[in-house]
Scaffold this active site. Structure first.
Site, PDB file in Angstrom:
ATOM      1  N   SER A  50       0.840  -1.226  -0.164  1.00  7.20           N
ATOM      2  CA  SER A  50      -0.212  -0.078  -0.052  1.00  7.20           C
ATOM      3  C   SER A  50       0.932   1.159  -0.048  1.00  7.20           C
ATOM      4  CB  SER A  50      -1.037   0.117   1.294  1.00  7.20           C
ATOM      5  OG  SER A  50      -2.200   0.682   0.912  1.00  7.20           O
ATOM      6  N   ASP A 103      -1.586  14.184  12.952  1.00  3.14           N
ATOM      7  CA  ASP A 103      -1.696  15.508  12.441  1.00  3.14           C
ATOM      8  C   ASP A 103      -0.978  15.416  10.961  1.00  3.14           C
ATOM      9  OD1 ASP A 103      -3.072  16.453  14.368  1.00  3.14           O
ATOM     10  OD2 ASP A 103      -1.260  17.276  15.546  1.00  3.14           O
ATOM     11  N   HIS A 124      -7.029  -6.301   0.458  1.00  2.00           N
ATOM     12  CA  HIS A 124      -5.897  -5.249   0.264  1.00  2.00           C
ATOM     13  C   HIS A 124      -5.016  -5.827   1.236  1.00  2.00           C
ATOM     14  CE1 HIS A 124      -4.006  -1.755  -0.090  1.00  2.00           C
ATOM     15  NE2 HIS A 124      -4.094  -1.464   1.027  1.00  2.00           N
TER      16      HIS A 124
END
Length: 256
Positions: A84, A175, A235
């Site tokens: 990924s 963040d 996946h």
């Protein structure tokens, strides 16, 4: 940036790079089997696991992180496998530093840009009051309000750790991930293709790699590519079909 890693086994060097919200532990079970034949390095990418945090999170920076690790380990040309987001890091590394690896393995990701599809996870993690929870069960209960899939919550909970003051925290830099999400979803591009061998492993139940991706950018950017599909996997191919992934990887790495 010096990435955190775990080393096991002996033989041909193989670096393994995890996906978004993941850690090196996601590959631990399969890595132990691979370590019977190879010198395996499980790597925490920046802003993940025990690796340092940074406001910057893009594929050029992450490929440079991996190159620095390879240099520090004094490995001339490892094989590199990524899943990924880690697969995009591996692709970018191969295109930028083609002389610094032997073979490339990409697990269930294409070099294309993807539309946003992690908003639910990011929002759930942001909405969670991490300072108020007293147990992993509390965290799971709060996440379950937004994320119904048990396996997704279990995957995310691998990032949870207890601090010295007995409160909980996330190892990932949420963040930075949110701020740089467009860069994480961006395409991997290059004017010069990677001319060494590359293996792409696709989950048959996953739509991350479509037929047009194979005959488009994958074959354009990776001229000696093989694409193998594992029919019963989604996946998270390495978790859902570890035996099949092991067989594909070892056969590919051992071939001349």
């Amino acid at each position: 940036m010096k990435l955190h890693y775990k080393e096991m086994g002996h033989g041909q060097p193989l670096l393994i790079l995890h996906g978004l919200f993941g850690t090196l532990d996601n590959w631990a079970t399969l890595a132990k089997r691979l370590a019977e034949h190879y010198n395996v390095f499980l790597v925490d990418l920046r802003n993940h696991g025990r690796s340092p945090h940074s406001e910057q999170h893009d594929y050029d920076a992450m490929a440079e992180d991996v190159l620095r690790l390879v240099d520090d380990l004094q490995i001339a040309t490892p094989a590199i496998m990524g899943h990924s987001m880690g697969g995009k890091v591996a692709m970018n590394y191969a295109l930028k530093y083609p002389t610094r690896l032997t073979k490339l393995i990409v697990v269930d990701i294409a070099p294309k840009a993807y539309p946003p599809h992690h908003d639910e996870i990011i929002d759930a993690l942001k909405d969670l009051d991490i300072n108020s929870v007293t147990s992993r069960g509390d965290v799971d209960d709060q996440l379950a309000k937004s994320i119904s899939e048990d396996e997704v919550r279990l995957f995310l909970l691998k990032n949870l750790y207890r601090k010295e003051d007995n409160t909980f925290g996330w190892r990932m830099n949420l963040d930075a991930i949110e701020k740089n999400y467009e860069k994480i979803a961006a395409a991997i591009t290059s004017d010069i293709p990677f001319k060494k061998h590359a293996l792409f492993i696709k989950g048959g139940r996953s739509r991350y790699i479509l037929p047009e991706d194979i005959y488009g950018n994958i074959e354009r950017l990776f001229t000696l590519v093989e694409v193998e599909t594992i029919p019963n996997a989604g996946h998270w191919v390495h978790a859902e079909a570890p035996d099949e992934v092991y067989d594909l990887v070892t056969t590919y790495l051992d071939a001349d």
